[in-house]
Design a protein around this motif. Sequence first.
Motif, PDB file in Angstrom:
ATOM      1  N   ARG A  12       8.490 -17.583   9.472  1.00 14.85           N
ATOM      2  CA  ARG A  12       7.355 -17.433  10.391  1.00 14.85           C
ATOM      3  C   ARG A  12       6.037 -17.337   9.625  1.00 14.85           C
ATOM      4  NH1 ARG A  12       9.222 -15.636  15.488  1.00 14.85           N
ATOM      5  NH2 ARG A  12      10.906 -17.082  15.973  1.00 14.85           N
ATOM      6  N   ALA A  13       5.941 -18.012   8.510  1.00 18.73           N
ATOM      7  CA  ALA A  13       4.755 -17.893   7.665  1.00 18.73           C
ATOM      8  C   ALA A  13       3.476 -18.249   8.411  1.00 18.73           C
ATOM      9  CB  ALA A  13       4.908 -18.789   6.431  1.00 18.73           C
ATOM     10  N   ASP A  14       3.559 -19.230   9.310  1.00 20.31           N
ATOM     11  CA  ASP A  14       2.353 -19.730   9.965  1.00 20.31           C
ATOM     12  C   ASP A  14       1.786 -18.766  10.998  1.00 20.31           C
ATOM     13  OD1 ASP A  14       4.591 -20.086  11.537  1.00 20.31           O
ATOM     14  OD2 ASP A  14       3.810 -21.889  12.525  1.00 20.31           O
ATOM     15  N   ARG A  15       2.592 -17.835  11.507  1.00 21.38           N
ATOM     16  CA  ARG A  15       2.092 -16.955  12.568  1.00 21.38           C
ATOM     17  C   ARG A  15       2.279 -15.473  12.269  1.00 21.38           C
ATOM     18  NH1 ARG A  15       6.523 -19.247  16.721  1.00 21.38           N
ATOM     19  NH2 ARG A  15       6.356 -20.964  15.258  1.00 21.38           N
ATOM     20  N   LEU A  16       2.922 -15.156  11.149  1.00 23.30           N
ATOM     21  CA  LEU A  16       3.274 -13.764  10.866  1.00 23.30           C
ATOM     22  C   LEU A  16       2.052 -12.871  10.699  1.00 23.30           C
ATOM     23  CD1 LEU A  16       5.642 -11.833  10.336  1.00 23.30           C
ATOM     24  CD2 LEU A  16       5.424 -12.383   7.898  1.00 23.30           C
ATOM     25  N   SER A  49       7.066 -20.053   3.168  1.00 19.74           N
ATOM     26  CA  SER A  49       6.253 -19.132   2.357  1.00 19.74           C
ATOM     27  C   SER A  49       6.136 -17.744   2.985  1.00 19.74           C
ATOM     28  CB  SER A  49       4.855 -19.730   2.158  1.00 19.74           C
ATOM     29  OG  SER A  49       4.235 -19.979   3.416  1.00 19.74           O
ATOM     30  N   THR A  50       7.102 -17.378   3.850  1.00 21.17           N
ATOM     31  CA  THR A  50       7.056 -16.066   4.507  1.00 21.17           C
ATOM     32  C   THR A  50       7.026 -14.930   3.488  1.00 21.17           C
ATOM     33  OG1 THR A  50       8.182 -16.851   6.498  1.00 21.17           O
ATOM     34  CG2 THR A  50       8.316 -14.505   6.042  1.00 21.17           C
ATOM     35  N   ALA A  51       7.833 -15.022   2.424  1.00 17.94           N
ATOM     36  CA  ALA A  51       7.909 -13.942   1.426  1.00 17.94           C
ATOM     37  C   ALA A  51       6.551 -13.680   0.792  1.00 17.94           C
ATOM     38  CB  ALA A  51       8.941 -14.292   0.358  1.00 17.94           C
ATOM     39  N   SER A  52       5.844 -14.748   0.415  1.00 18.52           N
ATOM     40  CA  SER A  52       4.539 -14.560  -0.228  1.00 18.52           C
ATOM     41  C   SER A  52       3.516 -14.001   0.759  1.00 18.52           C
ATOM     42  CB  SER A  52       4.047 -15.885  -0.816  1.00 18.52           C
ATOM     43  OG  SER A  52       3.910 -16.866   0.198  1.00 18.52           O
ATOM     44  N   ARG A  53       3.620 -14.395   2.028  1.00 18.05           N
ATOM     45  CA  ARG A  53       2.703 -13.851   3.036  1.00 18.05           C
ATOM     46  C   ARG A  53       2.909 -12.340   3.190  1.00 18.05           C
ATOM     47  NH1 ARG A  53       0.368 -17.791   6.461  1.00 18.05           N
ATOM     48  NH2 ARG A  53      -0.049 -19.546   5.075  1.00 18.05           N
ATOM     49  N   GLU A  55       4.054 -10.310   0.892  1.00 16.70           N
ATOM     50  CA  GLU A  55       3.522  -9.670  -0.314  1.00 16.70           C
ATOM     51  C   GLU A  55       2.005  -9.533  -0.232  1.00 16.70           C
ATOM     52  OE1 GLU A  55       5.101  -8.169  -2.709  1.00 16.70           O
ATOM     53  OE2 GLU A  55       6.988  -8.650  -1.689  1.00 16.70           O
ATOM     54  N   GLN A  56       1.344 -10.580   0.266  1.00 14.00           N
ATOM     55  CA  GLN A  56      -0.112 -10.521   0.416  1.00 14.00           C
ATOM     56  C   GLN A  56      -0.517  -9.418   1.397  1.00 14.00           C
ATOM     57  OE1 GLN A  56      -1.283 -14.438   1.659  1.00 14.00           O
ATOM     58  NE2 GLN A  56      -0.651 -15.414  -0.267  1.00 14.00           N
ATOM     59  N   LEU A  57       0.206  -9.334   2.513  1.00 17.24           N
ATOM     60  CA  LEU A  57      -0.108  -8.305   3.504  1.00 17.24           C
ATOM     61  C   LEU A  57       0.072  -6.909   2.925  1.00 17.24           C
ATOM     62  CD1 LEU A  57       1.589  -9.828   6.698  1.00 17.24           C
ATOM     63  CD2 LEU A  57      -0.844  -9.289   6.467  1.00 17.24           C
ATOM     64  N   SER A  58       1.140  -6.711   2.148  1.00 13.47           N
ATOM     65  CA  SER A  58       1.423  -5.379   1.608  1.00 13.47           C
ATOM     66  C   SER A  58       0.401  -4.957   0.557  1.00 13.47           C
ATOM     67  CB  SER A  58       2.838  -5.335   1.019  1.00 13.47           C
ATOM     68  OG  SER A  58       2.958  -6.221  -0.075  1.00 13.47           O
ATOM     69  N   GLU A  59      -0.231  -5.939  -0.094  1.00 14.27           N
ATOM     70  CA  GLU A  59      -1.258  -5.614  -1.084  1.00 14.27           C
ATOM     71  C   GLU A  59      -2.509  -5.041  -0.435  1.00 14.27           C
ATOM     72  OE1 GLU A  59      -2.063  -9.046  -3.416  1.00 14.27           O
ATOM     73  OE2 GLU A  59      -0.034  -9.162  -4.273  1.00 14.27           O
ATOM     74  N   TYR A  60      -2.812  -5.540   0.763  1.00 14.09           N
ATOM     75  CA  TYR A  60      -4.035  -5.117   1.442  1.00 14.09           C
ATOM     76  C   TYR A  60      -3.813  -3.999   2.454  1.00 14.09           C
ATOM     77  CZ  TYR A  60      -6.165  -9.286  -0.579  1.00 14.09           C
ATOM     78  OH  TYR A  60      -6.638 -10.228  -1.459  1.00 14.09           O
ATOM     79  N   GLU A  61      -2.567  -3.820   2.921  1.00 14.11           N
ATOM     80  CA  GLU A  61      -2.283  -2.818   3.948  1.00 14.11           C
ATOM     81  C   GLU A  61      -1.299  -1.800   3.382  1.00 14.11           C
ATOM     82  OE1 GLU A  61      -3.803  -2.625   6.687  1.00 14.11           O
ATOM     83  OE2 GLU A  61      -4.649  -4.617   7.041  1.00 14.11           O
ATOM     84  N   SER A  62      -1.761  -0.591   3.189  1.00 12.54           N
ATOM     85  CA  SER A  62      -0.922   0.437   2.560  1.00 12.54           C
ATOM     86  C   SER A  62       0.257   0.846   3.429  1.00 12.54           C
ATOM     87  CB  SER A  62      -1.771   1.676   2.251  1.00 12.54           C
ATOM     88  OG  SER A  62      -2.339   2.199   3.449  1.00 12.54           O
ATOM     89  N   ALA A  63       0.163   0.605   4.751  1.00 19.34           N
ATOM     90  CA  ALA A  63       1.251   1.001   5.653  1.00 19.34           C
ATOM     91  C   ALA A  63       2.440   0.056   5.567  1.00 19.34           C
ATOM     92  CB  ALA A  63       0.747   1.052   7.093  1.00 19.34           C
ATOM     93  N   ILE A  64       2.255  -1.116   4.939  1.00 22.73           N
ATOM     94  CA  ILE A  64       3.319  -2.122   4.916  1.00 22.73           C
ATOM     95  C   ILE A  64       4.232  -1.918   3.713  1.00 22.73           C
ATOM     96  CG2 ILE A  64       3.816  -4.582   4.604  1.00 22.73           C
ATOM     97  CD1 ILE A  64       1.439  -5.225   6.310  1.00 22.73           C
TER      98      ILE A  64
END
Length: 760
Positions: A12-16, A49-53, A55-64
């Motif tokens: 779901r990389a395109d909409r996650l 590319s869901t895995a990389s998305r 990882e990107q989200l977790s870098e910017y959002e501490s709750a993830i």
Amino acid sequence: MLLSIIVPTYNRADRLCAVIQAYLNHIADALGGEQCFELILVNDGSTDSTASRIEQLSEYESAIISVNLSTNQGPGLAREQGLKVASGKWVWFLDDDDQLLKGSLHALLDLLLNVSESTTTIAHSLKQNYSKNKCGGNISFGLISNVLNYQEQQEVFNFVIKRQIILDNNIKFSSGVHEDIRYVFDVLRFSSSITVLEEKVVEKKCSDDSITLGMSTRRISGYLNAVAEVVPNLELLHLKSGMESLSLNSILTQTIGVILYQIDKEKTQNVRVSLYRFLGKALRSKNFSALMLDELSLIRDEPRRASTTNFKLATCIFLEYINTLSPQWSKVDTSIKDVYASRLSCRDLDKSIFLGPNEIRACCKRFYFRGKREGDVVLLKSNSDVTFEDVQNAKSDLLSKINSGEPNSCDGCPYLERRTAENERINYISLENFSYCNMRCDYCSPKYYGGSESSYSALGMVKNLMRDESLLDERCQVVWGGGEPTLSPIFKDVNRQLVSSDKIQKIRVLTNSLKFSEELFSLLEDPRVHIVTSIDAGSEAIFRSIRGRGTINAVLENLQKYQQAMSDIRRLTIKYIVRSDNCSSSELENFVAKIVSQNLIGSVFQISCDFQLNRAGMDVIKGIYELSTRLLSAEAHVVVFDDLIRDRVSVNKAQLHEITRHLDSLGLNNRFLVSADHPQEVVLWGVGLQSEWYQNHTTAGDAGLLDAAVYNQDDLTKLGSEFLKNEALILPCGVQSLYEILQNIETGGLSSRLARVVIA
């Protein structure tokens, strides 16, 4: 940590990012910050590319918190991996394509912060309306029953669960799809206290690539595996609860019925047949326990009744087919399609609309079910914005519940029958959209005494129906009830709309006739307009006791005036509701004498009984037949029993003996009574419930004197010359259609055969 939200995702990389950002914003806002929750994203072996998305989200959002799986394991097992890293007191499993409803989300998260410590599960976004917040006890039997019978949401996202009960009871997801069903079952049976939030928090969104979009062999296996997994713990729950809906029979029937329903929705026959083959093979598989296989045999052999739901009927038919050595799958497909092309319904649900004082109803029928009076089923509580489309949607919801076996207001109704599902037009409009009345009848509801119109616009509803005549049947009938309709300020305006349409065949005004109405008198110039007036007494004292106000003489004088505007006195129906307090011989004799003295004996007479009765007592039954005999002896042309008698009276030989003995004691002639020993055959003109009652619930019917029933002149011709030669009488069978039946008999030149009798 208060809450762990676990979201498995796959390709779901395109909409996650958009979905997760919405989750974060809404939840953080509701909880007042991110320190109270964690959002665990589980990449279930995605190949994009869901895995990389993540990882990107977790870098910017501490709750993830991110969890990455190397292979695709399915949503259930992916959730298990997320649970391993969870630290919240509460766990909430969400999907990667759901939508959180912000207002309701606040209510849910506020509940999490303030709920009793004893609560172990919070349910929300449910289908059923649970009136009590606490389901109580160690197990919410009702909630479990609804989940297993497909009458409640089965998805795990509808439940926020204390993490400790998951760990303490080792509750695990299964592999495959529909893994939620058994998981939710275990959560509910291990929950010591469940709190239900009566709000919708999550809007389920099915993406184009959803694994539950369309039926598949994988989904069939998932449904059947879920049943197999709950069976070991089902018998104990069934015994503890005493609920038939928690029996293996009920759950197997509902499960197979749901599968068949979804297969039937597939567009091509080849796909449907392939899925039917797979299901048939699965149901005969050794993977099913002996207990389940035995239960399937019992279901297959169960009798099929008029009230059998679609799921039950389809399941029985399918099991019968696969019990043969070589099922003809094209016939299976046709049979299942025929089932789901029809449904349990009734004429009122399909073709009527009932506008009540502060509600819109599905019917005005009353019946007894499990010792309690039911009926007058409410579709919608009125509000100023209600539309005809709202009414149709409410009917669709009710029909869905009836045919899936969900608890509903029509449970136990004897009027339900299997009908072809089609876009039926309205052929009956009931107008009780007001609370005006100048009487206070002791059998009437106080809701008709308020002195106001409904909050919705009944006039607007009628205008819309008249404007879009595609909604109306060619022979639509209208009934003004209440209350006293002539007192309504919109009585004149509504009738102007009605008489302007050629599709309105008849307008029946149920008026008490206590006050003369110039508007009604003028309206009676239209031959489509009829009057029904209930009198219910022969003396002023009993009249006052029952009707509350006014006098018999005032009513009869007004009926005489109305009669002058009628081209045919049979457009006037005089009704008598026979009860224990108004069925003495003197009361009935006085009533008939007053009718004769006022020259109203040419009217149609409708005899009824109290709708509050479950069954009519012998005093009422004798009163019904005495009044009929007195009216016919006074040269009344037509005396008819209505549906309230039909539903509450069944005449057997012992009762017939009491009736005839009673009439003999009064010196009344029994020649108007058609019973088992009557010398003439009687042909019933009418093929509805009235003729069925005569044929099945009277001694004349039991004796075979009423075997012939016709709908029209063509049916009569089919009876052949033998009928024309003999002296068989014709009895009109109908209540609201009685006038039209009488006209048809006259048009056919058969007036001399018209039976001035009553059936016993």
